[in-house]
Design a protein around this motif. Structure first.
Motif, PDB file in Angstrom:
ATOM      1  N   THR A 137       0.430  -0.677   0.368  1.00  0.00           N
ATOM      2  CA  THR A 137      -0.025   0.181  -0.368  1.00  0.00           C
ATOM      3  C   THR A 137       0.751   1.086   0.540  1.00  0.00           C
ATOM      4  N   ASN A 138      -0.117   2.564  -0.304  1.00  0.00           N
ATOM      5  CA  ASN A 138       1.042   3.832  -0.084  1.00  0.00           C
ATOM      6  C   ASN A 138      -0.241   4.522   0.058  1.00  0.00           C
ATOM      7  N   TYR A 139      -0.122   5.245   0.749  1.00  0.00           N
ATOM      8  CA  TYR A 139      -1.186   6.416   1.260  1.00  0.00           C
ATOM      9  C   TYR A 139       0.061   7.828   0.359  1.00  0.00           C
ATOM     10  N   ALA A 140      -1.389   8.449   0.374  1.00  0.00           N
ATOM     11  CA  ALA A 140      -0.848   9.881   0.192  1.00  0.00           C
ATOM     12  C   ALA A 140      -0.675  10.367   1.858  1.00  0.00           C
ATOM     13  N   ASP A 141       0.469  11.748   2.521  1.00  0.00           N
ATOM     14  CA  ASP A 141       1.097  12.067   3.675  1.00  0.00           C
ATOM     15  C   ASP A 141      -0.326  11.968   4.440  1.00  0.00           C
ATOM     16  N   SER A 142      -1.241  13.242   3.579  1.00  0.00           N
ATOM     17  CA  SER A 142      -1.796  14.167   4.508  1.00  0.00           C
ATOM     18  C   SER A 142      -3.321  13.033   4.412  1.00  0.00           C
ATOM     19  N   MET A 143      -3.520  11.460   4.156  1.00  0.00           N
ATOM     20  CA  MET A 143      -4.579  10.766   4.369  1.00  0.00           C
ATOM     21  C   MET A 143      -4.076   9.408   5.366  1.00  0.00           C
ATOM     22  N   GLN A 144      -2.671  10.237   5.591  1.00  0.00           N
ATOM     23  CA  GLN A 144      -2.167   8.737   6.916  1.00  0.00           C
ATOM     24  C   GLN A 144      -3.357   8.903   7.624  1.00  0.00           C
ATOM     25  N   GLY A 145      -3.412   7.652   8.889  1.00  0.00           N
ATOM     26  CA  GLY A 145      -4.484   7.076   9.993  1.00  0.00           C
ATOM     27  C   GLY A 145      -5.808   7.416   9.883  1.00  0.00           C
ATOM     28  N   ARG A 146      -6.827   7.811   8.706  1.00  0.00           N
ATOM     29  CA  ARG A 146      -8.054   7.755   8.972  1.00  0.00           C
ATOM     30  C   ARG A 146      -9.065   6.818   7.500  1.00  0.00           C
ATOM     31  N   PHE A 147      -7.819   6.158   6.728  1.00  0.00           N
ATOM     32  CA  PHE A 147      -8.154   5.886   5.047  1.00  0.00           C
ATOM     33  C   PHE A 147      -7.498   4.467   5.464  1.00  0.00           C
ATOM     34  N   THR A 148      -7.762   3.591   5.383  1.00  0.00           N
ATOM     35  CA  THR A 148      -7.421   2.125   5.140  1.00  0.00           C
ATOM     36  C   THR A 148      -8.232   1.563   3.689  1.00  0.00           C
ATOM     37  N   ILE A 149      -7.063   1.220   2.638  1.00  0.00           N
ATOM     38  CA  ILE A 149      -7.336   0.795   1.976  1.00  0.00           C
ATOM     39  C   ILE A 149      -6.370  -0.804   1.631  1.00  0.00           C
ATOM     40  N   SER A 150      -7.793  -1.454   1.023  1.00  0.00           N
ATOM     41  CA  SER A 150      -7.214  -2.602   1.125  1.00  0.00           C
ATOM     42  C   SER A 150      -7.349  -3.696   0.434  1.00  0.00           C
ATOM     43  N   ARG A 151      -7.557  -4.806  -0.283  1.00  0.00           N
ATOM     44  CA  ARG A 151      -7.996  -5.245  -1.244  1.00  0.00           C
ATOM     45  C   ARG A 151      -8.702  -6.571  -1.159  1.00  0.00           C
ATOM     46  N   GLY A 152      -9.577  -7.600  -1.686  1.00  0.00           N
ATOM     47  CA  GLY A 152     -10.382  -8.512  -2.226  1.00  0.00           C
ATOM     48  C   GLY A 152      -9.743  -9.486  -2.063  1.00  0.00           C
ATOM     49  N   SER A 153     -10.134 -10.511  -1.741  1.00  0.00           N
ATOM     50  CA  SER A 153      -9.590 -11.838  -2.474  1.00  0.00           C
ATOM     51  C   SER A 153      -9.341 -12.214  -3.549  1.00  0.00           C
ATOM     52  N   ALA A 154     -10.454 -11.142  -4.070  1.00  0.00           N
ATOM     53  CA  ALA A 154     -10.068 -11.535  -5.503  1.00  0.00           C
ATOM     54  C   ALA A 154      -9.198  -9.835  -6.230  1.00  0.00           C
ATOM     55  N   TRP A 155      -8.514 -10.105  -7.106  1.00  0.00           N
ATOM     56  CA  TRP A 155      -7.633  -9.538  -7.549  1.00  0.00           C
ATOM     57  C   TRP A 155      -8.575  -8.472  -8.095  1.00  0.00           C
ATOM     58  N   ASN A 156      -9.790  -8.067  -8.398  1.00  0.00           N
ATOM     59  CA  ASN A 156     -10.868  -7.196  -8.935  1.00  0.00           C
ATOM     60  C   ASN A 156     -11.473  -6.085  -7.671  1.00  0.00           C
ATOM     61  N   GLN A 157     -11.297  -6.569  -6.528  1.00  0.00           N
ATOM     62  CA  GLN A 157     -11.829  -5.465  -5.435  1.00  0.00           C
ATOM     63  C   GLN A 157     -11.200  -4.761  -4.566  1.00  0.00           C
ATOM     64  N   VAL A 158     -11.478  -3.751  -4.050  1.00  0.00           N
ATOM     65  CA  VAL A 158     -10.286  -2.869  -3.716  1.00  0.00           C
ATOM     66  C   VAL A 158     -11.447  -2.151  -2.796  1.00  0.00           C
ATOM     67  N   PHE A 159     -11.340  -2.135  -1.522  1.00  0.00           N
ATOM     68  CA  PHE A 159     -12.174  -0.983  -0.507  1.00  0.00           C
ATOM     69  C   PHE A 159     -11.639   0.402   0.240  1.00  0.00           C
ATOM     70  N   LEU A 160     -12.109   0.733   0.712  1.00  0.00           N
ATOM     71  CA  LEU A 160     -11.328   2.082   1.480  1.00  0.00           C
ATOM     72  C   LEU A 160     -12.569   2.219   2.488  1.00  0.00           C
ATOM     73  N   GLN A 161     -12.078   2.262   3.742  1.00  0.00           N
ATOM     74  CA  GLN A 161     -12.749   2.333   5.484  1.00  0.00           C
ATOM     75  C   GLN A 161     -12.213   3.482   5.491  1.00  0.00           C
TER      76      GLN A 161
END
Length: 124
Positions: free
Chosen positions: A56-80
């Motif tokens: 993962t790579n986050y913009a500096d200003s987005m560190q902390g409250r944002f969490t990116i993750s991928r699904g079990s299949a490589w065609n899904q991505v999530f943002l918490q």
């Protein structure tokens, strides 16, 4: 490659949201998925990206409250997104980087793909 994002909505300050994005079409050559956002009158800005390996790579200003993750299949991505603030109000876009070998020559072509965006509004 087509990208479909969903999960946006109206949330009170301090709340959380989980955005989802599903890629379809020629997804085998996607090397990176990511999330960006664009507020009214503002430039589109990067939130985070993730590779198939989970790097993962986050913009500096987005560190902390944002969490990116991928699904079990490589065609899904999530943002918490946690502890939402009014300044988080924006259209959130899913993005994919695709690479394909050039035909008849050495090298690769790179392509950007964008989803239609999902609106996140943070307001009491």
């Amino acid at each position: 490659v087509q990208l479909q994002a969903c999960g946006g909505g109206l949330v009170q300050p301090g709340g959380s949201l989980r955005l989802s994005c599903t890629a379809s079409g020629a997804t085998a050559n996607i090397i990176e998925l990511g999330w960006y956002r664009q507020g009214t009158g503002k430039q589109r800005e990067k939130i985070a990206t993730i590779t198939e390996a989970g790097n993962t790579n986050y913009a500096d200003s987005m560190q902390g409250r944002f969490t990116i993750s991928r699904g079990s299949a490589w065609n899904q991505v999530f943002l918490q997104i946690d502890n939402l603030k009014p300044d988080d109000t924006a259209v959130y876009y899913c993005h994919a980087d695709e690479v394909r070998p050039k035909e008849g020559e050495i090298g690769f072509n790179y392509y950007d793909h964008w989803g239609q965006g999902t609106q996140v509004t943070v307001s009491s």
